[in-house]
Write a protein that holds these residues in place. Structure first.
Motif, PDB file in Angstrom:
ATOM      1  N   HIS A   1       7.746 -33.496  16.987  1.00  0.00           N
ATOM      2  CA  HIS A   1       6.411 -33.139  16.520  1.00  0.00           C
ATOM      3  C   HIS A   1       6.143 -33.656  15.110  1.00  0.00           C
ATOM      4  O   HIS A   1       5.073 -34.185  14.824  1.00  0.00           O
ATOM      5  N   TRP A   2       7.128 -33.505  14.236  1.00  0.00           N
ATOM      6  CA  TRP A   2       6.885 -33.835  12.826  1.00  0.00           C
ATOM      7  C   TRP A   2       7.210 -35.271  12.458  1.00  0.00           C
ATOM      8  O   TRP A   2       6.802 -35.756  11.405  1.00  0.00           O
ATOM      9  N   THR A   3       8.014 -35.962  13.273  1.00  0.00           N
ATOM     10  CA  THR A   3       8.360 -37.335  12.890  1.00  0.00           C
ATOM     11  C   THR A   3       7.871 -38.364  13.901  1.00  0.00           C
ATOM     12  O   THR A   3       7.856 -39.551  13.600  1.00  0.00           O
ATOM     13  N   ARG A   4       7.533 -37.930  15.100  1.00  0.00           N
ATOM     14  CA  ARG A   4       7.177 -38.833  16.204  1.00  0.00           C
ATOM     15  C   ARG A   4       8.324 -39.775  16.578  1.00  0.00           C
ATOM     16  O   ARG A   4       8.109 -40.816  17.190  1.00  0.00           O
ATOM     17  N   LEU A   5       9.540 -39.408  16.186  1.00  0.00           N
ATOM     18  CA  LEU A   5      10.712 -40.163  16.651  1.00  0.00           C
ATOM     19  C   LEU A   5      11.175 -39.546  17.961  1.00  0.00           C
ATOM     20  O   LEU A   5      11.191 -38.325  18.091  1.00  0.00           O
ATOM     21  N   PRO A   6      11.593 -40.370  18.924  1.00  0.00           N
ATOM     22  CA  PRO A   6      12.156 -39.771  20.128  1.00  0.00           C
ATOM     23  C   PRO A   6      13.454 -39.036  19.796  1.00  0.00           C
ATOM     24  O   PRO A   6      14.255 -39.519  18.988  1.00  0.00           O
ATOM     25  N   CYS A   7      13.633 -37.891  20.386  1.00  0.00           N
ATOM     26  CA  CYS A   7      14.827 -37.084  20.102  1.00  0.00           C
ATOM     27  C   CYS A   7      15.365 -36.513  21.403  1.00  0.00           C
ATOM     28  O   CYS A   7      14.610 -36.010  22.228  1.00  0.00           O
ATOM     29  N   GLU A   8      16.653 -36.608  21.592  1.00  0.00           N
ATOM     30  CA  GLU A   8      17.260 -35.925  22.737  1.00  0.00           C
ATOM     31  C   GLU A   8      18.323 -34.960  22.232  1.00  0.00           C
ATOM     32  O   GLU A   8      18.951 -35.217  21.215  1.00  0.00           O
ATOM     33  N   THR A   9      18.483 -33.898  22.956  1.00  0.00           N
ATOM     34  CA  THR A   9      19.523 -32.930  22.591  1.00  0.00           C
ATOM     35  C   THR A   9      20.496 -32.864  23.744  1.00  0.00           C
ATOM     36  O   THR A   9      20.095 -32.754  24.899  1.00  0.00           O
ATOM     37  N   GLU A  10      21.766 -32.970  23.402  1.00  0.00           N
ATOM     38  CA  GLU A  10      22.758 -33.024  24.483  1.00  0.00           C
ATOM     39  C   GLU A  10      23.943 -32.116  24.194  1.00  0.00           C
ATOM     40  O   GLU A  10      24.357 -31.953  23.047  1.00  0.00           O
ATOM     41  N   LEU A  11      24.481 -31.534  25.239  1.00  0.00           N
ATOM     42  CA  LEU A  11      25.704 -30.745  25.096  1.00  0.00           C
ATOM     43  C   LEU A  11      26.807 -31.682  24.614  1.00  0.00           C
ATOM     44  O   LEU A  11      27.046 -32.738  25.223  1.00  0.00           O
ATOM     45  N   ALA A  12      27.468 -31.291  23.547  1.00  0.00           N
ATOM     46  CA  ALA A  12      28.501 -32.158  22.980  1.00  0.00           C
ATOM     47  C   ALA A  12      29.585 -32.474  24.006  1.00  0.00           C
ATOM     48  O   ALA A  12      30.137 -33.575  24.024  1.00  0.00           O
ATOM     49  N   SER A  13      29.858 -31.522  24.880  1.00  0.00           N
ATOM     50  CA  SER A  13      30.939 -31.730  25.853  1.00  0.00           C
ATOM     51  C   SER A  13      30.582 -32.758  26.917  1.00  0.00           C
ATOM     52  O   SER A  13      31.453 -33.270  27.620  1.00  0.00           O
TER      53      SER A  13
ATOM     54  N   THR B   1      32.281 -30.931  19.833  1.00  0.00           N
ATOM     55  CA  THR B   1      31.295 -31.486  18.897  1.00  0.00           C
ATOM     56  C   THR B   1      31.960 -32.551  18.022  1.00  0.00           C
ATOM     57  O   THR B   1      31.392 -33.616  17.759  1.00  0.00           O
ATOM     58  N   LEU B   2      33.192 -32.268  17.603  1.00  0.00           N
ATOM     59  CA  LEU B   2      33.920 -33.241  16.786  1.00  0.00           C
ATOM     60  C   LEU B   2      34.112 -34.555  17.554  1.00  0.00           C
ATOM     61  O   LEU B   2      33.922 -35.645  17.001  1.00  0.00           O
ATOM     62  N   MET B   3      34.472 -34.460  18.827  1.00  0.00           N
ATOM     63  CA  MET B   3      34.671 -35.679  19.620  1.00  0.00           C
ATOM     64  C   MET B   3      33.358 -36.447  19.767  1.00  0.00           C
ATOM     65  O   MET B   3      33.355 -37.683  19.747  1.00  0.00           O
TER      66      MET B   3
ATOM     67  N   ARG C   1      30.092 -42.222  15.700  1.00  0.00           N
ATOM     68  CA  ARG C   1      30.369 -43.092  14.545  1.00  0.00           C
ATOM     69  C   ARG C   1      31.052 -44.388  14.982  1.00  0.00           C
ATOM     70  O   ARG C   1      30.789 -45.447  14.410  1.00  0.00           O
ATOM     71  N   GLU C   2      31.885 -44.278  16.005  1.00  0.00           N
ATOM     72  CA  GLU C   2      32.512 -45.506  16.527  1.00  0.00           C
ATOM     73  C   GLU C   2      31.461 -46.498  17.023  1.00  0.00           C
ATOM     74  O   GLU C   2      31.644 -47.703  16.955  1.00  0.00           O
ATOM     75  N   GLN C   3      30.351 -45.953  17.528  1.00  0.00           N
ATOM     76  CA  GLN C   3      29.289 -46.832  18.035  1.00  0.00           C
ATOM     77  C   GLN C   3      28.349 -47.287  16.925  1.00  0.00           C
ATOM     78  O   GLN C   3      27.336 -47.913  17.182  1.00  0.00           O
ATOM     79  N   GLY C   4      28.629 -46.881  15.696  1.00  0.00           N
ATOM     80  CA  GLY C   4      27.812 -47.347  14.566  1.00  0.00           C
ATOM     81  C   GLY C   4      26.670 -46.427  14.187  1.00  0.00           C
ATOM     82  O   GLY C   4      25.900 -46.730  13.276  1.00  0.00           O
TER      83      GLY C   4
END
Ligand code: M6R
Length: 369
Positions: free
Chosen positions: A73-85, A112-114, A120-123
């Protein structure tokens, strides 16, 4: 220490107004705009971001679901939320222009750590939202925005959740501020509204006796359903999670619009259904829709527990039990709507003789995958 409360959970619920206020402290400059020094990701990098991915588990995941609404809503950037597992196992599409937001109270949750490591490995750049100074997730992220909930001892997350929401709103607004998608005056308005939320949470806490009474009266039930729409949907999921982990009851949260696609078949005479009603102002379409959902639920014999804003009279005829929350802007409503659900679960669990701080089979931080 418990500070005179019967459990850490009760104390932590009561701590929430302060936790919410503390999480805003020092993050607003003299002109009412955001000043987030800790977010050590250069504004130039943030301006290049083309997608946000939020990863988290459990309650933190519910905060992340709400973050998606705010960020888009506030940035108009696409955002997805995913279960870390689930995240790294589907080979997510990530690159230097992806901002990953990892939410974790403990900062030690292995899933979440994984996910952070994988991102980060993907940049991708990783921003952690965390409540524990110097824990592993912030150490392995590019930047961290700490929540100031103070130590959370009870296994069931309460004050950490509310402060995660505040941090998510701050991140969303900050992205809008840096990227210029949200103008100064609008940011100032939301920041001011956010600063009023601590008082609103406090007011909710002052009106919880009927909720406790209701919880005790339902202690011999087997199932409770929770429904909501928009940001009320993650709130419904959070209400159900609290009840599962504390009361060991069958509890489920649904998006209200999904009921007719199956779950409505679960409803029979006397089944308690908690409905989180969006603000009647502004987003009237959502409100109309949920009013008709409540009617459908009630027509099938459910006992409706309606959580609605003060002044919302339209829902009154359909509420077997009415829980009032202060009027807030739509996106901020979870900060007040979640509180009665925490109190409800805590009281119901206590009435069933359960130990609320240490539910069976659970650990405060889950350090295995
Ligand atoms: O420490 P984290 O925020 O990473 O923990 C995530 C979940 O394990 C946690 O929120 C859990 O769902 C809570 N017990 C829920 O009350």
């Amino acid at each position: 220490e418990k500070g005179g409360y019967a459990s850490f959970m009760l104390k932590e619920i009561a701590d929430q107004p302060k936790a919410v206020a503390d999480t805003l402290l020092g993050r607003v400059d003299g002109t009412g705009l955001l000043h987030l020094d800790e977010v050590r990701i250069a504004p130039e990098v943030l301006r290049e971001v083309d997608k946000v991915v939020v990863v988290a588990c459990g309650t933190a995941y519910h905060a992340g679901m709400i973050a998606k609404y705010a960020i888009e809503h506030w940035t108009r950037l696409p955002c997805e939320t995913e279960l870390a597992s689930e995240f790294r196992y589907r080979d997510p599409i990530l690159d230097q222009r992806t901002l990953v937001v990892a939410i974790s109270q403990s900062g030690e949750t292995m899933d979440t750590l994984m996910a952070v490591r994988h991102a980060r490995e993907q940049g991708a750049k990783v921003l952690a939202i965390c409540n524990t100074n110097g824990s592993t997730i912030p150490r392995e992220s590019d930047a961290v925005l700490y929540t100031h909930a103070g130590p959370e001892v009870a296994v069931a997350s309460t004050k950490a959740f509310l402060t995660q929401l505040v941090a998510c709103y701050l991140v969303a607004l900050y992205l809008g501020q840096v990227r210029g998608t949200k103008w100064g005056d609008e940011i100032r308005t939301v920041v001011r509204q956010l600063s009023e939320m601590s008082g609103a949470v406090d007011r909710v806490l002052g009106t919880m006796e009927p909720v406790r009474e209701l919880a005790r009266s339902l202690s011999s039930h087997n199932t409770v359903l929770f429904v909501g729409r928009h940001v009320g949907y993650p709130v419904a999921l959070e209400g159900a999670l609290k009840l599962k982990e504390l009361a060991y009851m069958h509890a489920e949260g649904f998006a209200a619009g999904e009921l007719k696609h199956g779950p409505i078949a679960l409803i029979d005479e006397g089944l308690p259904v908690v409905v989180i009603v969006p603000s009647p102002r502004g987003r009237s379409v959502l409100h109309d829709k949920i009013v008709s959902n409540i009617q459908e639920i009630r027509a099938r014999g459910a006992r409706t527990v309606v959580i609605a804003e003060e002044g919302d009279e339209e829902v009154v005829p359909y509420a077997d039990h009415l829980i009032r929350i202060p009027a807030t802007p739509t996106l901020l409503q979870p900060l007040v709507a979640t509180v009665p659900l925490q109190v409800f679960a805590c009281e119901l669990a206590t009435a069933r003789g359960n130990e609320v701080d240490q539910p069976r089979n659970l650990a405060k931080s889950v350090t295995v995958e």
